[in-house]
Design an enzyme around this catalytic site. Structure first.
Site, PDB file in Angstrom:
ATOM      1  CE  LYS A  38      -4.044  -1.815   2.437  1.00 23.25           C
ATOM      2  NZ  LYS A  38      -5.000  -1.580   1.335  1.00 23.25           N
TER       3      LYS A  38
ATOM      4  NE  ARG B 148     -10.913  -9.463  -2.732  1.00 25.35           N
ATOM      5  CZ  ARG B 148     -11.136  -8.543  -3.663  1.00 25.35           C
ATOM      6  NH1 ARG B 148     -11.423  -8.910  -4.906  1.00 25.35           N
ATOM      7  NH2 ARG B 148     -11.094  -7.261  -3.364  1.00 25.35           N
TER       8      ARG B 148
HETATM    9  N1  BES Z   1      -8.429  -3.636   3.982  1.00 27.07           N
HETATM   10  C1  BES Z   1      -8.427  -3.229   2.628  1.00 27.07           C
HETATM   11  C2  BES Z   1      -9.656  -2.405   2.279  1.00 27.07           C
HETATM   12  C3  BES Z   1      -9.661  -0.986   2.724  1.00 27.07           C
HETATM   13  C4  BES Z   1      -8.896  -0.037   2.071  1.00 27.07           C
HETATM   14  C5  BES Z   1     -10.476  -0.586   3.746  1.00 27.07           C
HETATM   15  C6  BES Z   1      -8.941   1.271   2.494  1.00 27.07           C
HETATM   16  C7  BES Z   1     -10.542   0.721   4.140  1.00 27.07           C
HETATM   17  C8  BES Z   1      -9.757   1.649   3.514  1.00 27.07           C
HETATM   18  C9  BES Z   1      -8.423  -4.430   1.705  1.00 27.07           C
HETATM   19  O1  BES Z   1      -7.699  -5.510   2.153  1.00 27.07           O
HETATM   20  C10 BES Z   1      -7.811  -3.980   0.435  1.00 27.07           C
HETATM   21  O2  BES Z   1      -6.665  -3.642   0.442  1.00 27.07           O
HETATM   22  N2  BES Z   1      -8.569  -3.981  -0.653  1.00 27.07           N
HETATM   23  C11 BES Z   1      -8.099  -3.525  -1.902  1.00 27.07           C
HETATM   24  C12 BES Z   1      -8.587  -4.486  -2.959  1.00 27.07           C
HETATM   25  C13 BES Z   1      -7.983  -4.260  -4.287  1.00 27.07           C
HETATM   26  C14 BES Z   1      -6.521  -4.627  -4.272  1.00 27.07           C
HETATM   27  C15 BES Z   1      -8.705  -5.091  -5.311  1.00 27.07           C
HETATM   28  C16 BES Z   1      -8.640  -2.118  -2.134  1.00 27.07           C
HETATM   29  O3  BES Z   1      -9.774  -1.856  -1.787  1.00 27.07           O
HETATM   30  O4  BES Z   1      -7.869  -1.289  -2.621  1.00 27.07           O
HETATM   31 MN    MN Z   2      -5.671  -5.337   1.626  1.00 26.44          MN
END
Ligand code: BES
Ligand code: MN
Ligand code: ZN
Length: 502
Positions: free
Chosen positions: A282, A356
């Protein structure tokens, strides 16, 4: 801090402060009118001076009002008498608490439930909303390794009810509100902990600590990574591979004493104690907030605490699916193909779509309890925040009945959700040439493709998925966990127990 319900003769109550509402154009609430009459028009005379008009946000403290035994009367502006909705009511309570927090009152009488709310709230709901809003506004984040410096004086809040006859229902409401608040506060405290303290071991082992108190109704099973290997939970395990802190999954079984509803209800919480994104790392801005990626699991705890406190006549299975998504030489990689517990294969195209993967195996695991209803709660996608914002959680379900029941609980509590579709058109976005599925959807609608991914693993039961990525915590100035959706699902379970007062 304690709450009491009482049908008071307000003028004769020896207390530090009585809180009453006044409306626009100098109109008094029933309680304010009573105090005004007892003090020979003292309140009306003060209002006439023009220091307070009755608008929302206005407050005025009166001291030593003649013929009134209370040391103070706090007038709270409530706005237009005929136009008070639940949001305004909550704002009024917030303004009240903000004043009382700053002064040294210990005991107060709150007589604000005589305000008529347009949404037809009965006494049960008025008391519940009041207690929960007061607790919400008094909540403070616990500082790590510091003594509580900001001690709160307020320790007794009496809620004045106008009719003696309402006593029983008001008392029931208070009991429910306090149980729900315990759940919410517990979830907030756990979620706010830093990830070096709240790691998967810590998170999943809270189960034993909390539920000691309710051991007649609760059993806890903790599954470590070795057992997960035996169960072939390879997707879950892959996510945890890069972390020194090993994955743990807690399985909590709550069984009420006089079960009136034979359905087995399972709650599955995403418990990523930190989500760095893994090798698909991230960006660093606000990455600290990924400690909140366990808010779903914290909510499951909170809901179970509520259920155990109220001894709900239900059977509930709580699953805390915890691990850490980190980077290391052992991390899973983009390109890996994982064989899930269900046998379905998944091509990893982004290691940040880890929730997921963890949930797919947890949702397969839960099949062994033959649940009628499974609800997973997860901070799953940023896309859900884009779609619905920060006040509304995403709902996805394969059951019309469940959609109806969850929407009902949402309307009752104002813990908002909105259903998004799982149309077959989304299926192709998850295709992979080397596996059954890929773990990210090509194209748009990321919240839906994530839910669609989960739906492959939930075909054996009625299932709902709550994406709480936008609602579980607040960023910025008031950064902190919200405890959502504990209230929503508490209400869902109260309804399942036939403990509904509306
Ligand atoms: N925990 C995150 C989702 C999230 C991101 C929650 C920002 C709250 C704020 C999840 O694990 C994630 O990283 N999801 C990705 C999925 C993508 C890579 C398809 C996302 O939402 O960017
Ligand atoms: Mn994630
Ligand atoms: Zn995540």
């Amino acid at each position: 801090m304690n709450f009491f319900i009482k049908n008071c003769s307000l003028d004769k109550e020896k207390t530090d402060c009585i809180v009453v509402g006044i409306f626009n154009f100098y109109q008094l609430s029933v309680s304010a009118k009573h105090l005004d009459k007892c003090s020979n028009g003292y309140i009306k005379n003060i209002i006439k001076l023009g220091d307070i008009k009755g608008e929302i946000g206005e407050t005025l403290m009166l001291y030593n009002v003649p013929q009134i035994f209370s040391k103070r009367i706090l007038l709270i502006g409530c706005g237009d008498k005929n136009n008070i909705n639940i949001l305004i009511f909550k704002k009024i309570l917030k303004n009240t608490i903000n004043i009382l927090k700053k002064i040294s009152v210990k005991n107060i009488i709150c007589s604000l439930i005589d305000i008529n709310i347009s949404d037809q709230y009965n006494i049960y709901w008025l008391i519940r909303v009041t207690v929960l809003a007061i607790r919400e506004n008094l909540y403070k984040i616990i500082k790590i390794n510091k003594k509580d410096s900001n001690h709160l004086n307020l320790n007794l809040i009496t809620l004045n009810i106008l009719k003696e006859n309402d006593f029983f229902i008001a008392q029931t409401s208070l009991k429910h509100a306090l149980a729900i608040d315990r759940g919410i506060s517990y979830a907030k405290n756990l979620s706010n902990l830093p990830p070096n303290i709240c790691n998967p071991l810590y998170l999943s082992h809270q189960a034993q600590k909390i539920f000691k108190k309710y051991k007649k109704n609760i059993t806890v099973d903790i599954i470590d990574f070795i057992e997960m290997k035996n169960l072939k939970m390879n997707a879950y395990l892959a996510v945890g591979d890069g972390a020194k802190n090993k994955p743990f999954m807690s399985v909590i079984k709550y069984s009420g004493n006089n079960i009136i509803n034979k359905k087995v209800i399972a709650l599955v919480g995403k418990g990523l104690t930190f989500d760095s994104g893994g090798i698909s790392i991230k960006p660093s801005l606000n990455m600290d907030e990924m400690k909140y990626d366990m808010c779903g699991a914290a909510a499951v705890y909170g809901i179970l605490i509520m259920a155990a406190e109220l001894q709900l006549p239900l059977t509930i299975i709580g699953i805390i699916a915890s691990c850490e998504n980190m980077i290391g030489s052992n991390s899973f990689r983009p390109g890996d193909v994982l064989t899930t517990m269900s046998g379905r294969t998944v091509e990893v195209l982004n290691t940040d779509a880890e929730g997921r993967l963890v949930l797919s195996d947890a949702l397969t695991y839960v099949e062994r309890f033959s649940p009628n209803i499974v609800i997973d709660i997860a901070t799953l996608t940023g896309a859900c925040v884009t779609a619905l914002g920060e006040s509304v959680s995403g709902l996805f379900t394969n059951s019309e009945d469940l959609a109806k029941e969850l929407n009902r609980a949402s309307q009752q509590t104002d813990d908002k959700i909105w259903r998004l579709p799982l149309f077959l058109e989304y299926q192709k976005q998850l295709s992979s040439d080397i596996a059954d599925l890929s773990n990210i959807g090509k194209g748009k609608a990321g919240a839906i493709t994530a839910a669609f991914f989960l739906s492959y693993f939930t075909r054996k039961y009625n299932w709902a998925h709550l994406d709480i990525a936008g609602t579980a915590w607040k960023s910025g100035k008031n950064k902190g966990a919200t405890g959502r959706p504990v209230e929503l699902l508490s209400q869902f379970l109260l309804n399942q127990s036939n403990y509904t007062y509306s």
